[in-house]
Enzyme design. Structure first.
Site, short mmCIF file in Angstrom:
data_model
loop_
_atom_site.label_atom_id
_atom_site.label_comp_id
_atom_site.label_asym_id
_atom_site.label_seq_id
_atom_site.Cartn_x
_atom_site.Cartn_y
_atom_site.Cartn_z
N ASP A 8 49.40 52.48 52.13
CA ASP A 8 49.57 53.74 52.86
C ASP A 8 49.12 53.49 54.31
O ASP A 8 48.88 52.35 54.71
CB ASP A 8 48.84 54.91 52.17
CG ASP A 8 47.31 54.81 52.29
OD1 ASP A 8 46.81 53.80 52.81
OD2 ASP A 8 46.63 55.75 51.84
N CYS A 65 45.04 50.81 50.20
CA CYS A 65 44.90 52.11 50.85
C CYS A 65 43.48 52.16 51.43
O CYS A 65 42.92 51.11 51.75
CB CYS A 65 45.18 53.25 49.86
SG CYS A 65 44.07 53.35 48.45
N THR A 67 40.65 53.12 49.90
CA THR A 67 39.65 52.66 48.93
C THR A 67 40.24 51.80 47.81
O THR A 67 39.47 51.17 47.08
CB THR A 67 39.00 53.88 48.24
OG1 THR A 67 40.05 54.62 47.56
CG2 THR A 67 38.31 54.79 49.25
N HIS A 98 39.64 38.64 32.37
CA HIS A 98 39.41 39.42 31.15
C HIS A 98 40.45 40.51 30.92
O HIS A 98 40.73 40.85 29.78
CB HIS A 98 38.02 40.08 31.19
CG HIS A 98 36.90 39.09 30.99
ND1 HIS A 98 35.61 39.48 30.72
CD2 HIS A 98 36.88 37.73 31.03
CE1 HIS A 98 34.83 38.39 30.58
NE2 HIS A 98 35.59 37.33 30.79
N HIS A 133 40.14 38.23 24.69
CA HIS A 133 40.58 39.28 25.61
C HIS A 133 42.02 39.72 25.35
O HIS A 133 42.42 40.80 25.76
CB HIS A 133 40.44 38.80 27.06
CG HIS A 133 39.04 38.37 27.38
ND1 HIS A 133 37.98 39.25 27.38
CD2 HIS A 133 38.53 37.15 27.66
CE1 HIS A 133 36.87 38.58 27.66
NE2 HIS A 133 37.19 37.31 27.83
C1 RB5 Z 1 43.98 58.41 52.81
O1 RB5 Z 1 43.23 59.13 53.75
C2 RB5 Z 1 43.10 57.98 51.64
O2 RB5 Z 1 42.79 59.08 50.86
C3 RB5 Z 1 43.80 56.92 50.84
O3 RB5 Z 1 44.07 55.82 51.66
C4 RB5 Z 1 43.04 56.33 49.67
O4 RB5 Z 1 41.75 55.97 50.04
C5 RB5 Z 1 43.07 57.09 48.42
O5 RB5 Z 1 42.54 56.67 47.39
#
Ligand code: RB5
Length: 149
Positions: A8, A65, A67, A98, A133
């Site tokens: 993203d 993205c 996180t 695993h 596994h």
């Molecule tokens: C976008 O602002 C953010 O929410 C997205 O990149 C991501 O971290 C979502 O899990």
């Protein structure tokens, strides 16, 4: 191998070198976007990568993205996808060894570029260990069949 790669707006800048790294390692890459900083919705890119892997068009996927967490949640809705959000080298290794993860999800806001590189390298270099596994991973797959709706 053939990889599907998606991001993203929060992951876009890192996606560029991830695609290059995979190509430098001799892999084929399907880049599903996004290709700029305009705000987009991560599930739209997660599902493209997940379906490319689940259909067999690609062998594996990388999503990035802010996180890696939202990407993994969305990608894991597709049958046969085992997406792992990894913030450490060790986690990346275990997700392959695993869990036979077939999609790696990275977080641009949680790791700096050097650490992201180390996590990606560790994931690419690790192999599924099989053995005890194998049955556990098959149980994950069986949950897809049991899904009530
Ligand atoms: C976008 O602002 C953010 O929410 C997205 O990149 C991501 O971290 C979502 O899990």
């Amino acid at each position: 191998m053939k990889f599907a790669v998606g991001a993203d707006h929060a992951g876009w800048a890192n996606k560029k070198w991830i695609v290059e790294t995979l190509r430098e390692r001799g892999h084929e890459v399907v880049d599903v976007g996004t290709d700029g900083e305009d705000s987009v919705d991560y599930p739209d890119f997660a599902v493209k990568v997940a379906r490319a892997v689940a259909s067999g068009e690609c062998n594996a996927g990388v999503l990035i993205c802010g996180t890696g967490i939202g990407m993994s949640m969305a990608a894991n809705k597709t049958r046969g996808v085992r997406a792992a959000a990894c913030q450490t080298v060790e986690g990346a290794r275990y997700s392959r060894a695993h869990n036979d993860a077939n999609v790696l999800c990275l977080g641009s806001r949680l790791n700096d570029r050097e650490e992201l590189r180390r996590i990606l390298d560790a994931w690419l270099d690790a192999d599924f260990e099989g053995g005890r596994h194998q049955a556990r991973v098959e149980k994950i797959g069986a949950l897809d069949e049991e899904r009530p709706c």
